[in-house]
Design a protein around this motif. Structure first.
Motif, PDB file in Angstrom:
ATOM      1  N   GLY A  55      -7.152   6.431  10.942  1.00 20.24           N
ATOM      2  CA  GLY A  55      -6.186   6.709   9.872  1.00 20.24           C
ATOM      3  C   GLY A  55      -4.773   6.878  10.415  1.00 20.24           C
ATOM      4  O   GLY A  55      -3.818   6.371   9.834  1.00 20.24           O
ATOM      5  N   LEU A  56      -4.674   7.564  11.553  1.00 19.35           N
ATOM      6  CA  LEU A  56      -3.352   7.753  12.182  1.00 19.35           C
ATOM      7  C   LEU A  56      -2.752   6.420  12.594  1.00 19.35           C
ATOM      8  O   LEU A  56      -1.547   6.190  12.431  1.00 19.35           O
ATOM      9  N   ILE A  58      -3.389   3.488  11.316  1.00 16.55           N
ATOM     10  CA  ILE A  58      -2.987   2.760  10.096  1.00 16.55           C
ATOM     11  C   ILE A  58      -1.679   3.323   9.568  1.00 16.55           C
ATOM     12  O   ILE A  58      -0.788   2.588   9.150  1.00 16.55           O
ATOM     13  N   ASN A  59      -1.578   4.639   9.601  1.00 11.81           N
ATOM     14  CA  ASN A  59      -0.351   5.287   9.128  1.00 11.81           C
ATOM     15  C   ASN A  59       0.836   4.888   9.989  1.00 11.81           C
ATOM     16  O   ASN A  59       1.953   4.716   9.484  1.00 11.81           O
ATOM     17  N   GLY A  60       0.568   4.727  11.295  1.00 12.12           N
ATOM     18  CA  GLY A  60       1.643   4.302  12.195  1.00 12.12           C
ATOM     19  C   GLY A  60       2.176   2.930  11.816  1.00 12.12           C
ATOM     20  O   GLY A  60       3.382   2.710  11.725  1.00 12.12           O
ATOM     21  N   TYR A  61       1.267   2.000  11.564  1.00 12.35           N
ATOM     22  CA  TYR A  61       1.673   0.653  11.154  1.00 12.35           C
ATOM     23  C   TYR A  61       2.397   0.689   9.819  1.00 12.35           C
ATOM     24  O   TYR A  61       3.409   0.015   9.613  1.00 12.35           O
ATOM     25  N   ARG A  62       1.869   1.529   8.932  1.00 12.65           N
ATOM     26  CA  ARG A  62       2.452   1.613   7.593  1.00 12.65           C
ATOM     27  C   ARG A  62       3.874   2.151   7.661  1.00 12.65           C
ATOM     28  O   ARG A  62       4.788   1.621   7.034  1.00 12.65           O
ATOM     29  N   SER A  63       4.037   3.223   8.430  1.00 13.83           N
ATOM     30  CA  SER A  63       5.387   3.816   8.513  1.00 13.83           C
ATOM     31  C   SER A  63       6.333   2.890   9.255  1.00 13.83           C
ATOM     32  O   SER A  63       7.532   2.915   9.029  1.00 13.83           O
ATOM     33  N   SER A  66       7.351   0.735   6.370  1.00 13.50           N
ATOM     34  CA  SER A  66       8.091   1.475   5.346  1.00 13.50           C
ATOM     35  C   SER A  66       9.419   1.971   5.908  1.00 13.50           C
ATOM     36  O   SER A  66      10.354   2.198   5.165  1.00 13.50           O
TER      37      SER A  66
ATOM     38  N   TYR B  41      -4.112   8.907   4.650  1.00 10.41           N
ATOM     39  CA  TYR B  41      -2.925   8.251   5.181  1.00 10.41           C
ATOM     40  C   TYR B  41      -2.508   7.043   4.344  1.00 10.41           C
ATOM     41  O   TYR B  41      -1.462   6.450   4.593  1.00 10.41           O
ATOM     42  N   LEU B  42      -3.363   6.696   3.380  1.00  6.46           N
ATOM     43  CA  LEU B  42      -3.076   5.515   2.555  1.00  6.46           C
ATOM     44  C   LEU B  42      -2.877   5.905   1.107  1.00  6.46           C
ATOM     45  O   LEU B  42      -3.219   5.144   0.208  1.00  6.46           O
ATOM     46  N   LYS B  43      -2.295   7.069   0.915  1.00  2.05           N
ATOM     47  CA  LYS B  43      -2.079   7.524  -0.459  1.00  2.05           C
ATOM     48  C   LYS B  43      -1.071   6.636  -1.175  1.00  2.05           C
ATOM     49  O   LYS B  43      -0.095   6.176  -0.578  1.00  2.05           O
TER      50      LYS B  43
END
Lengths: 280, 185
Positions: A55-56, A58-63, A66, B41-43
């Motif tokens: 999850g972290l 994925i969040n890294g890629y997402r941020s 973004s 993390y995907l909210k």
């Protein structure tokens, strides 16, 4: 399938679900942790850690994506700030250059206290390596008039004002064929007339004519203005003799002079608006 | 010879079916973990979809009642136990979902995709209503909860439902799970 919903299995399942929902929830609300809850959490904790790291990531890629908009805005802001700083630096450079310019002319003023000097910017020039005609940003309104001499920062004579309007003026340099300056050789006091020449103009040089046949001149001699003609003050440095030639047509010798003033790309010049003519 | 071949094929199908149940259970477990640890993390608009519920709804159309009920119970309990305390409705909700959707399929729609879609929408709507009411009781404005929780939650969960359905179709192709139509009433 109807039998399934009436079966023992289904009834037990529903009972367990009810127990889990109400009993465990009641324990959780009152702050107690049930044994089953502890076992479940203990069991899934390692798996949750692994899933959490995914999850972290994925969040890294997402941020990363973004943050692109934020980074774009920050980039624009920084670009604007850089432009502002650049313009300040350019302004400072221009001030430094102007300071050097005025310092050099201070030398001229100290050597010639009778000179009244007016600075002007060169806003246009004739295309070519050695400029013969300058356009200046000041005119009669600024105190510039025809036939006023112009000098370079290093003190060398550049030319004279040929024409002046209200807020503009045109100056011819000393290498322009229409220019003529009364000069003499500083070493030997030999007099002559400095004129521009079409052939020498491209090399940024001019010539002294009307020299005596037996004139005592040699390469390297310094040429200064004689003051004759009242356009130019006397004693102003003009150039150095490059070579001495003989003109068959005029049957006289002439000297090729390299001007002291830099005529390649002048930015600012000084106009001598007033001076005390030398009576000697 | 024919009997032996018949027994062999039956045993092969049985092994395949058991393997399918093991795989679906593992996937359900991974889905539950994802809902707990990855989806936070995907909210979207602050909502975490009920991925496990979506998966259980899709798998309930494939597998017979026992498998679905056990998965619903265990999955619901994992989510309840991993929660932060308070009242949790997951075991009951999931059990209701895995009973409701197959009933829709058998009695009304006769089409798996439509039954899953309509059933999922109903379940998620009920769940979103529960969340919205809980938020309102905690001081949130109802209008805000509707626009920032109810709608995003339902939409996000429906997306997960579609993806789960696609997986379940693939699972059925590989493991040949029994369909509800094969189960006698």
């Amino acid at each position: 399938m109807k039998n399934f919903y009436k079966s023992k299995f289904f009834i037990i399942t529903v009972s367990i679900a009810l127990v889990l929902t109400f009993v465990v929830s009641a324990l959780a609300v009152t702050g107690h942790t049930s044994f089953l809850t502890s076992i479940v959490n203990y069991t899934i904790a390692p798996f949750q850690r692994g899933a959490g790291s995914i999850g972290l990531a994925i969040n890294g890629y997402r941020s990363y994506f973004s943050a692109v908009d934020e980074l774009k805005k920050e980039n624009e802001d920084l670009k604007q700030e850089l432009e502002e700083v650049k313009s300040k630096v350019y302004g400072a450079d221009a001030l430094i250059e102007e300071n050097e310019f005025y310092k050099s002319f201070l030398g001229i003023k100290e050597d010639n206290p009778d000179f009244v000097l007016l600075d002007a910017g060169v806003i246009g020039r004739e295309a070519g390596n050695y400029t013969t005609v300058f356009s200046l940003d000041k005119g009669t309104k600024g105190g510039i008039e025809k036939n006023m001499p112009i000098v370079a920062p290093n003190g060398g004579l550049m030319g004279y004002i040929a024409d002046a309007g209200i807020n503009w003026s045109k100056a011819y340099s000393i290498i322009d064929p229409s220019s003529s300056v009364g000069v003499y050789v500083e070493r030997s006091a030999e007099v002559g007339v400095l004129r521009g020449d079409y052939e020498l103009q491209n090399d940024g040089m001019c010539r002294i004519d009307y020299l005596d046949e037996n004139a005592d001149i040699q390469p390297g001699d310094r040429i200064v203005t004689s003051g004759l003609g009242s356009i130019y003050p006397s004693g102003m440095p003009v150039g150095y003799i490059e070579s001495i030639e003989y003109d068959d047509n005029l049957r006289a010798k002439y000297a090729i002079v390299r001007p002291i003033a830099d005529l390649t790309s002048p930015q600012r010049i000084m106009v001598i608006t007033s001076f005390q003519a030398n009576s000697d | 010879m024919t009997q032996e071949r018949s027994n062999g094929m039956t045993q092969k199908n049985r092994i395949r079916a058991v393997l399918g149940i093991c795989v679906i259970s593992a996937v359900a477990f991974i889905t539950a973990l994802s809902q707990l640890s990855v989806f936070p993390y995907l909210k979207i608009s602050g909502c975490i979809p009920d991925v496990l519920c979506a998966f259980l709804i899709c798998s309930s159309v494939m597998y017979e009642g026992k498998v679905s009920c056990i998965l619903a119970l265990v999955g619901g309990f994992i989510l309840q136990a991993s929660g932060c305390g308070g009242v949790s409705y997951y075991p009951l909700l999931y059990l209701a979902a895995v009973c409701f959707v197959p009933m829709l399929y058998r009695r009304i729609f006769k089409n798996g995709f439509v039954a899953v879609g309509v059933g999922g929408l109903c379940i998620f709507t009920v769940e979103a209503l529960i969340i919205t009411v809980a938020q309102s009781l905690n001081g949130a404005r109802l209008g805000y909860s509707l626009t920032h929780t109810f709608i995003p939650f339902v939409l996000y969960s429906m997306v997960c439902l579609v993806l789960s359905y696609l997986y379940c179709r693939l699972h059925r192709l590989i493991f040949g799970a029994r369909r509800i139509a094969d189960i006698e009433d």
